[in-house]
Design an enzyme around this catalytic site. Structure first.
Site, mmCIF file in Angstrom:
data_model
loop_
_atom_site.group_PDB
_atom_site.id
_atom_site.type_symbol
_atom_site.label_atom_id
_atom_site.label_comp_id
_atom_site.label_asym_id
_atom_site.label_seq_id
_atom_site.Cartn_x
_atom_site.Cartn_y
_atom_site.Cartn_z
ATOM 1 N N GLU A 53 -15.120 -12.153 -63.957
ATOM 2 C CA GLU A 53 -15.645 -13.068 -64.965
ATOM 3 C C GLU A 53 -14.822 -14.358 -65.018
ATOM 4 O O GLU A 53 -15.333 -15.418 -65.367
ATOM 5 C CB GLU A 53 -15.695 -12.366 -66.332
ATOM 6 C CG GLU A 53 -16.559 -13.024 -67.379
ATOM 7 C CD GLU A 53 -18.060 -13.063 -67.052
ATOM 8 O OE1 GLU A 53 -18.510 -12.439 -66.086
ATOM 9 O OE2 GLU A 53 -18.771 -13.775 -67.793
ATOM 10 N N HIS B 38 -22.696 -20.080 -63.028
ATOM 11 C CA HIS B 38 -21.976 -18.868 -63.427
ATOM 12 C C HIS B 38 -22.063 -17.799 -62.328
ATOM 13 O O HIS B 38 -21.038 -17.287 -61.859
ATOM 14 C CB HIS B 38 -22.569 -18.343 -64.742
ATOM 15 C CG HIS B 38 -21.901 -17.115 -65.267
ATOM 16 N ND1 HIS B 38 -20.955 -17.154 -66.256
ATOM 17 C CD2 HIS B 38 -22.009 -15.814 -64.921
ATOM 18 C CE1 HIS B 38 -20.519 -15.931 -66.505
ATOM 19 N NE2 HIS B 38 -21.143 -15.088 -65.701
ATOM 20 N N GLU B 39 -23.270 -17.490 -61.905
ATOM 21 C CA GLU B 39 -23.436 -16.430 -60.893
ATOM 22 C C GLU B 39 -22.825 -16.858 -59.558
ATOM 23 O O GLU B 39 -22.329 -16.033 -58.802
ATOM 24 C CB GLU B 39 -24.916 -16.056 -60.734
ATOM 25 C CG GLU B 39 -25.585 -15.521 -62.008
ATOM 26 C CD GLU B 39 -24.848 -14.359 -62.689
ATOM 27 O OE1 GLU B 39 -24.121 -13.613 -61.998
ATOM 28 O OE2 GLU B 39 -24.993 -14.213 -63.924
ATOM 29 N N HIS C 57 -19.263 -15.823 -59.428
ATOM 30 C CA HIS C 57 -19.122 -14.424 -58.993
ATOM 31 C C HIS C 57 -19.304 -14.325 -57.472
ATOM 32 O O HIS C 57 -18.566 -13.626 -56.787
ATOM 33 C CB HIS C 57 -20.184 -13.549 -59.672
ATOM 34 C CG HIS C 57 -19.929 -13.289 -61.132
ATOM 35 N ND1 HIS C 57 -18.789 -12.661 -61.578
ATOM 36 C CD2 HIS C 57 -20.669 -13.553 -62.237
ATOM 37 C CE1 HIS C 57 -18.851 -12.541 -62.914
ATOM 38 N NE2 HIS C 57 -19.973 -13.089 -63.332
HETATM 39 ZN ZN ZN Z 1 -20.585 -13.014 -65.398
#
Ligand code: ZN
Length: 485
Positions: free
Chosen positions: A279, A249-250, A253
């Site tokens: 996101e 997830h990170e 980003h």
């Molecule tokens: Zn996030």
């Protein structure tokens, strides 16, 4: 930009390495740098320079970088100068007290304790809105802080289209037996999962010469420009794979931040265009890629070799079904991919009503429980597992929740578009090759930074503004058509 970068670095250190005693010296350093950056940005010189450059770019292509740079600085400048400094100070004090009381209220599950603070925050948000020119809807002003240009009417339209079909999908899944998943919470080695996660995100294309990974209490990603992008993760007892999915997830980003073009570095066009689009990148890599069957066809044998104990005798198909199991929960941060949006919708609907004045703070817990029951068939036994579970409202973050759902919706829209133009998408992933996907995201989205507004860039890439259909098709394919059990 240099002052902001320095403050970003200090704030990263605060959350990663600072000893507890450093709280006040860190707070003072970052406040001093933020104040300096704010003073310089709102000075008369910048105002004059902005007027002059606006005239200078009047005749250039409105989509060119100089024209967009002036427009974005103009928008940032207007937002920074409209809100008086004493209001900012009053708000900072109010949300600090509200967060403190929220923690106490949550610990004792006592909404009445928190209610007067929440009322104060809602009143402040209404006053904040009044500093801006009248919008179609007062909530537009709050939304604009996180999703530039996005309107409340668009968010409502999107949520109206999602609500019913998403509830129907969850009801169909809930009627079937859940796949076995005990092996997901067995005993794994933290260092093995960490190493495996690093291998996965290296394959995604995370550039370690311009980034690093550390541990922190709450995972986050921060870009100090594109050439120093830092992510964090954490080990959660009982949920060993949270470290792996959190890292993916990170990294989503981080790949966005690392991909912003050189021409935008040290200008207000660096970074991502909005929280929702940001996101979309984390969700795309975590869910569309990281919870897909082709991904695990490639990586499951490797994970099994790294963690033979808990995964002995488990097949790739069983593992895939388990990591995608759907189980309505009271708690947003524990929600799965299929139910997550309903947690968000509930919050956005309630905060809209609070800002409109159609819902009283005192009636909030009942309104929360009624929606929880309608959307997920669950009733919170107390306020701590219901209305008091999130810090956002205490922190004054009204308008923020919608960006989580926008992220899911935009991720699916980009994913569908990429699949339609790249028929080898799944075959590439099955070989562990993510280079075509990353190059596409870099070219279409990442390189532009903040140059285009969220709705505009999504439309440029996919031909449509953020739309619910691709996301619903994605969920229906995965949870209804494939069935996963
Ligand atoms: Zn996030």
């Amino acid at each position: 930009m240099d002052l902001r970068h320095a403050a970003d670095l200090i704030e990263w250190d605060e959350r990663v390495y600072m000893p507890p005693g450093g709280v006040s010296v860190h707070g003072e350093m970052s406040a001093a740098l933020r104040r300096l950056a704010h003073e310089k940005f709102t000075s008369a010189e910048v105002g004059d320079a902005l007027t002059a450059s606006t005239a200078e770019v009047a005749d250039v292509d409105p989509d060119s970088t100089p024209a967009r740079l002036v427009a974005v600085i103009g928008r940032d400048h207007a937002r920074a100068t409209r809100v008086p400094a004493d209001f900012v100070a009053e708000q900072a004090a109010a949300v600090s007290a509200a967060q403190h009381t929220w923690a106490e209220a949550r610990a004792s599950s006592n909404f009445a304790l928190f209610a007067p603070h929440l009322q104060k925050v809602v009143d402040l948000k209404r006053r904040y809105v009044a500093f801006f020119p009248p919008a179609e809807h007062p909530y537009d002003v709050l939304l604009d802080d996180y999703e530039p240009g996005m309107k409340t009417a668009e968010v409502k339209r999107l949520f109206d289209a999602l609500r019913q079909r998403q509830v129907a999908i969850i009801q169909q899944v809930a009627a079937r037996p859940a796949p076995p998943a005990a092996f997901l919470s067995a005993s794994y080695s933290e260092s093995e999962i960490w190493r495996f996660a690093v291998d996965v995100v290296s394959a995604f294309g995370f550039d370690w010469s311009r980034g690093r990974q550390d541990k922190s209490l709450h995972p986050f990603a921060t870009g100090i420009g594109a050439n120093d992008v830092r992510i964090t993760t954490r080990w959660v007892d009982g949920q060993p794979l949270a470290l792996l999915f959190g890292t993916m997830h990170e990294t989503g980003h981080a790949l966005y931040e690392q991909g912003v073009g050189d021409e935008h570095q040290r200008t207000p066009l660096e970074g991502g265009t909005s929280l929702g689009v940001h996101e979309s990148q984390s969700r795309l890599w975590e869910n569309m890629v990281g919870r897909s069957r082709p991904f695990w066809d490639h990586f499951f044998p490797r994970l099994q070799a790294a963690c033979p104990g808990p995964l002995n005798g488990v097949s790739a198909a069983e593992f895939y079904a388990a990591i995608n199991r759907v189980q309505p929960t009271l708690i947003r941060v524990e929600a799965d991919e299929a139910t997550y949006n309903l947690h968000i919708m509930l919050r956005v609907e309630l905060e809209l009503a609070l800002i409109e004045g159609s819902l009283r703070v005192a009636d909030l817990p009942d309104a929360w429980n009624a929606r929880m029951n309608e959307y997920l068939g669950l009733t919170p036994p107390n306020a701590a597992t219901g209305v008091l579970q999130d810090i956002h409202w205490a922190a004054g973050l009204f308008g923020y929740f919608a960006t989580y759902t926008l992220g899911n919706v935009i991720a699916a829209q980009l994913w569908e578009r990429f699949g339609a133009t790249h028929p080898n998408r799944d075959a590439d992933i099955r070989r562990g090759d993510f280079s075509v996907l990353l190059t596409w995201l870099r070219t279409e989205l990442h390189q532009h930074g903040r140059k285009f507004e969220p709705t505009e860039i999504v439309e440029r890439i996919t031909g449509l503004p953020p739309s619910p259909e691709p996301y619903l098709r994605y969920l229906e394919q995965k949870y209804v058509i494939e069935r996963l059990t």
